[in-house]
Scaffold this motif. Structure first.
Motif, PDB file in Angstrom:
ATOM      1  N   ASP A 167      50.941  37.497  97.142  1.00 19.50           N
ATOM      2  CA  ASP A 167      51.198  38.056  98.475  1.00 19.50           C
ATOM      3  C   ASP A 167      51.433  39.560  98.405  1.00 19.50           C
ATOM      4  OD1 ASP A 167      51.283  35.496  99.922  1.00 19.50           O
ATOM      5  OD2 ASP A 167      53.043  35.106  98.671  1.00 19.50           O
ATOM      6  N   ILE A 168      52.104  39.980  97.337  1.00 20.05           N
ATOM      7  CA  ILE A 168      52.464  41.399  97.204  1.00 20.05           C
ATOM      8  C   ILE A 168      52.046  41.870  95.813  1.00 20.05           C
ATOM      9  CG2 ILE A 168      54.409  43.031  97.092  1.00 20.05           C
ATOM     10  CD1 ILE A 168      55.937  41.024  98.942  1.00 20.05           C
ATOM     11  N   MET A 169      51.366  43.002  95.755  1.00 17.53           N
ATOM     12  CA  MET A 169      50.946  43.530  94.456  1.00 17.53           C
ATOM     13  C   MET A 169      51.381  44.984  94.317  1.00 17.53           C
ATOM     14  SD  MET A 169      47.120  41.853  94.345  1.00 17.53           S
ATOM     15  CE  MET A 169      46.740  42.249  92.638  1.00 17.53           C
ATOM     16  N   VAL A 170      52.240  45.237  93.343  1.00 20.15           N
ATOM     17  CA  VAL A 170      52.584  46.615  92.999  1.00 20.15           C
ATOM     18  C   VAL A 170      51.942  46.883  91.651  1.00 20.15           C
ATOM     19  CG1 VAL A 170      54.472  48.178  92.366  1.00 20.15           C
ATOM     20  CG2 VAL A 170      54.680  46.738  94.398  1.00 20.15           C
ATOM     21  N   THR A 171      50.849  47.635  91.689  1.00 20.30           N
ATOM     22  CA  THR A 171      50.032  47.838  90.495  1.00 20.30           C
ATOM     23  C   THR A 171      49.807  49.332  90.281  1.00 20.30           C
ATOM     24  OG1 THR A 171      48.025  47.778  91.817  1.00 20.30           O
ATOM     25  CG2 THR A 171      48.792  45.672  90.910  1.00 20.30           C
ATOM     26  N   ASP A 172      48.934  49.637  89.339  1.00 20.60           N
ATOM     27  CA  ASP A 172      48.673  51.055  89.079  1.00 20.60           C
ATOM     28  C   ASP A 172      48.185  51.772  90.345  1.00 20.60           C
ATOM     29  OD1 ASP A 172      48.634  53.191  87.128  1.00 20.60           O
ATOM     30  OD2 ASP A 172      46.477  53.230  87.518  1.00 20.60           O
ATOM     31  N   GLU A 173      47.430  51.063  91.194  1.00 18.47           N
ATOM     32  CA  GLU A 173      46.959  51.679  92.448  1.00 18.47           C
ATOM     33  C   GLU A 173      48.131  52.087  93.349  1.00 18.47           C
ATOM     34  OE1 GLU A 173      45.410  49.052  91.128  1.00 18.47           O
ATOM     35  OE2 GLU A 173      43.236  49.233  91.422  1.00 18.47           O
ATOM     36  N   THR A 174      49.173  51.249  93.375  1.00 17.22           N
ATOM     37  CA  THR A 174      50.348  51.530  94.208  1.00 17.22           C
ATOM     38  C   THR A 174      51.080  52.764  93.698  1.00 17.22           C
ATOM     39  OG1 THR A 174      50.646  49.132  94.095  1.00 17.22           O
ATOM     40  CG2 THR A 174      52.340  50.396  95.275  1.00 17.22           C
ATOM     41  N   ILE A 175      51.254  52.778  92.387  1.00 15.29           N
ATOM     42  CA  ILE A 175      52.080  53.807  91.756  1.00 15.29           C
ATOM     43  C   ILE A 175      51.341  55.145  91.685  1.00 15.29           C
ATOM     44  CG2 ILE A 175      53.197  54.401  89.558  1.00 15.29           C
ATOM     45  CD1 ILE A 175      54.632  52.160  91.098  1.00 15.29           C
ATOM     46  N   ASN A 176      50.010  55.069  91.596  1.00 15.80           N
ATOM     47  CA  ASN A 176      49.181  56.264  91.396  1.00 15.80           C
ATOM     48  C   ASN A 176      49.483  57.368  92.404  1.00 15.80           C
ATOM     49  OD1 ASN A 176      47.293  57.869  90.337  1.00 15.80           O
ATOM     50  ND2 ASN A 176      45.637  56.372  90.401  1.00 15.80           N
ATOM     51  N   GLY A 177      49.679  56.984  93.671  1.00 15.55           N
ATOM     52  CA  GLY A 177      49.919  57.981  94.696  1.00 15.55           C
ATOM     53  C   GLY A 177      51.258  58.681  94.562  1.00 15.55           C
ATOM     54  N   LEU A 178      52.137  58.144  93.725  1.00 12.48           N
ATOM     55  CA  LEU A 178      53.480  58.715  93.598  1.00 12.48           C
ATOM     56  C   LEU A 178      53.638  59.615  92.374  1.00 12.48           C
ATOM     57  CD1 LEU A 178      55.417  55.408  94.426  1.00 12.48           C
ATOM     58  CD2 LEU A 178      55.095  57.354  95.948  1.00 12.48           C
ATOM     59  N   TYR A 179      52.582  59.646  91.518  1.00 11.00           N
ATOM     60  CA  TYR A 179      52.696  60.418  90.278  1.00 11.00           C
ATOM     61  C   TYR A 179      53.053  61.882  90.498  1.00 11.00           C
ATOM     62  CZ  TYR A 179      50.659  56.644  87.471  1.00 11.00           C
ATOM     63  OH  TYR A 179      50.425  55.467  86.832  1.00 11.00           O
ATOM     64  N   SER A 180      52.538  62.436  91.599  1.00 10.55           N
ATOM     65  CA  SER A 180      52.741  63.877  91.786  1.00 10.55           C
ATOM     66  C   SER A 180      54.144  64.202  92.304  1.00 10.55           C
ATOM     67  CB  SER A 180      51.683  64.435  92.742  1.00 10.55           C
ATOM     68  OG  SER A 180      51.770  63.736  93.967  1.00 10.55           O
ATOM     69  N   THR A 181      54.887  63.194  92.798  1.00  4.62           N
ATOM     70  CA  THR A 181      56.205  63.496  93.362  1.00  4.62           C
ATOM     71  C   THR A 181      57.364  62.921  92.557  1.00  4.62           C
ATOM     72  OG1 THR A 181      56.088  61.518  94.752  1.00  4.62           O
ATOM     73  CG2 THR A 181      55.341  63.589  95.750  1.00  4.62           C
ATOM     74  N   GLN A 182      57.081  61.986  91.661  1.00  2.00           N
ATOM     75  CA  GLN A 182      58.161  61.329  90.924  1.00  2.00           C
ATOM     76  C   GLN A 182      57.913  61.459  89.429  1.00  2.00           C
ATOM     77  OE1 GLN A 182      60.793  59.222  92.126  1.00  2.00           O
ATOM     78  NE2 GLN A 182      60.334  60.097  94.130  1.00  2.00           N
ATOM     79  N   PRO A 183      59.009  61.649  88.647  1.00  2.00           N
ATOM     80  CA  PRO A 183      58.799  61.633  87.193  1.00  2.00           C
ATOM     81  C   PRO A 183      58.289  60.256  86.747  1.00  2.00           C
ATOM     82  CG  PRO A 183      61.147  61.865  87.730  1.00  2.00           C
ATOM     83  CD  PRO A 183      60.397  61.847  89.033  1.00  2.00           C
ATOM     84  N   LEU A 184      57.403  60.262  85.763  1.00  2.00           N
ATOM     85  CA  LEU A 184      56.724  59.031  85.338  1.00  2.00           C
ATOM     86  C   LEU A 184      57.705  57.911  84.969  1.00  2.00           C
ATOM     87  CD1 LEU A 184      53.887  58.064  85.021  1.00  2.00           C
ATOM     88  CD2 LEU A 184      53.842  59.013  82.705  1.00  2.00           C
ATOM     89  N   HIS A 185      58.810  58.271  84.309  1.00  2.00           N
ATOM     90  CA  HIS A 185      59.724  57.210  83.848  1.00  2.00           C
ATOM     91  C   HIS A 185      60.408  56.500  85.010  1.00  2.00           C
ATOM     92  CE1 HIS A 185      63.642  59.209  84.516  1.00  2.00           C
ATOM     93  NE2 HIS A 185      62.927  60.310  84.383  1.00  2.00           N
ATOM     94  N   ARG A 186      60.460  57.134  86.179  1.00  2.00           N
ATOM     95  CA  ARG A 186      61.056  56.485  87.351  1.00  2.00           C
ATOM     96  C   ARG A 186      60.087  55.462  87.967  1.00  2.00           C
ATOM     97  NH1 ARG A 186      64.250  55.088  89.583  1.00  2.00           N
ATOM     98  NH2 ARG A 186      64.557  56.014  91.613  1.00  2.00           N
ATOM     99  N   LEU A 187      58.800  55.659  87.693  1.00  2.00           N
ATOM    100  CA  LEU A 187      57.779  54.812  88.325  1.00  2.00           C
ATOM    101  C   LEU A 187      57.409  53.600  87.489  1.00  2.00           C
ATOM    102  CD1 LEU A 187      55.405  57.667  89.528  1.00  2.00           C
ATOM    103  CD2 LEU A 187      56.967  56.318  90.943  1.00  2.00           C
TER     104      LEU A 187
END
Ligand SMILES: [Mg+2]
Length: 276
Positions: A167-187
């Motif tokens: 039902d819910i997928m948090v995958t590399d596609e989800t996280i990809n958009g956040l790379y520029s605003t969050q440090p990698l270890h937080r994601l």
């Protein structure tokens, strides 16, 4: 902004959710595919091509312990530690694309013993089919994935076995958009942030409006959740940081028993009794 209309906040108290890691937890993607390509081999092929400007890249990857359940961005960063956020994003995308090219067409191909690649981890299909049956009987059980993998790959593996998609997928596609605003270890695991992205979507299925959403996010629900994963550091760490029950899927052990434990935590045996 328009308010959402969910299933109704009063139903949330009987809602349950199974959250899983994908690689090595649901499917054995580390086993080489019929053509000899597993996740690790696919990364090696991709690294040699994408990082062709650095003759030491492959050696660095091997020295870092190879794949080790790292996200593509973590691997790209380890190979190009001085890349700008934009450069890192470009390298990561190329790495992902090349890796997927190597692996997608292998899904569903037979291994020498006739099983289809990638093999489901023993116990996973049974647990998932019980959840599907419970849902059909009216149970409010949601399934979710937190993975460094990719939607198309995961869905194709589900297709091979005729399973409904998570039902819910948090995958590399989800996280990809956040790379520029969050440090990698937080994601990335064991950070609990990917879990909060799942929880927000789960809660939102029941909330009728923003006020419900806030109430449900803070209402006790952790005993109605379970997280299954095969990495004793990253997956167990995420569950510990999120404060939710964890079931370790250990390929060297009895994974059937582990998946049965997941069923127990979700009280699947008693679903029909109190929800039908
Ligand atoms: Mg894994």
């Amino acid at each position: 902004m328009l308010e959402t209309h969910g299933l109704g906040p009063e139903l949330f108290i009987s809602a349950r959710i199974r959250i899983d890691d994908f690689d090595g937890t649901e499917f054995d993607t580390l086993e080489p595919s019929p053509s000899g390509v597993g996740v690790n081999e696919a990364y090696k092929i991709a690294i040699e091509e994408v990082f062709s400007f650095d003759i030491d890249a492959l050696r660095k990857y091997e020295a870092d312990g190879e794949h080790k359940n790292r996200t593509p961005a973590e691997i790209a960063l380890s190979l190009a530690p001085n890349a700008s956020p934009k450069g890192l994003s470009k390298l990561t995308n190329e790495l992902v694309q090349r890796k997927l090219d190597c692996m997608m067409d292998q899904i569903g191909k037979p291994l020498p013993d006739g099983d289809l690649w990638p093999r489901p981890i023993p116990g996973f299909l049974e647990c998932t089919r019980k959840i599907e049956a419970a849902k059909e009987a009216g149970a409010l059980i949601t399934t979710a994935i937190i993975s460094a993998g990719h939607n198309a790959f995961i869905k194709k593996c589900y297709d091979v076995h005729g399973l409904a998609y998570p039902d819910i997928m948090v995958t590399d596609e989800t996280i990809n958009g956040l790379y520029s605003t969050q440090p990698l270890h937080r994601l990335t695991k064991p950070s609990s942030l990917p879990f909060w992205l799942v929880k927000a979507q789960w809660v939102n299925l029941f909330a009728d409006n923003g006020e419900d959403f806030a109430d449900l996010m803070s209402s006790p629900s952790n005993t109605r959740m379970v997280y299954a994963g095969d990495d004793p550091k990253k997956d167990a760490g995420l569950a510990a940081n999120a404060g939710i029950p964890f079931v370790y899927i250990d390929k060297a052990g009895n994974t059937k028993l582990s998946w049965q434990t997941v069923e127990l935590v979700l009280s699947l045996g008693s679903v029909a009794l109190h929800e039908k």
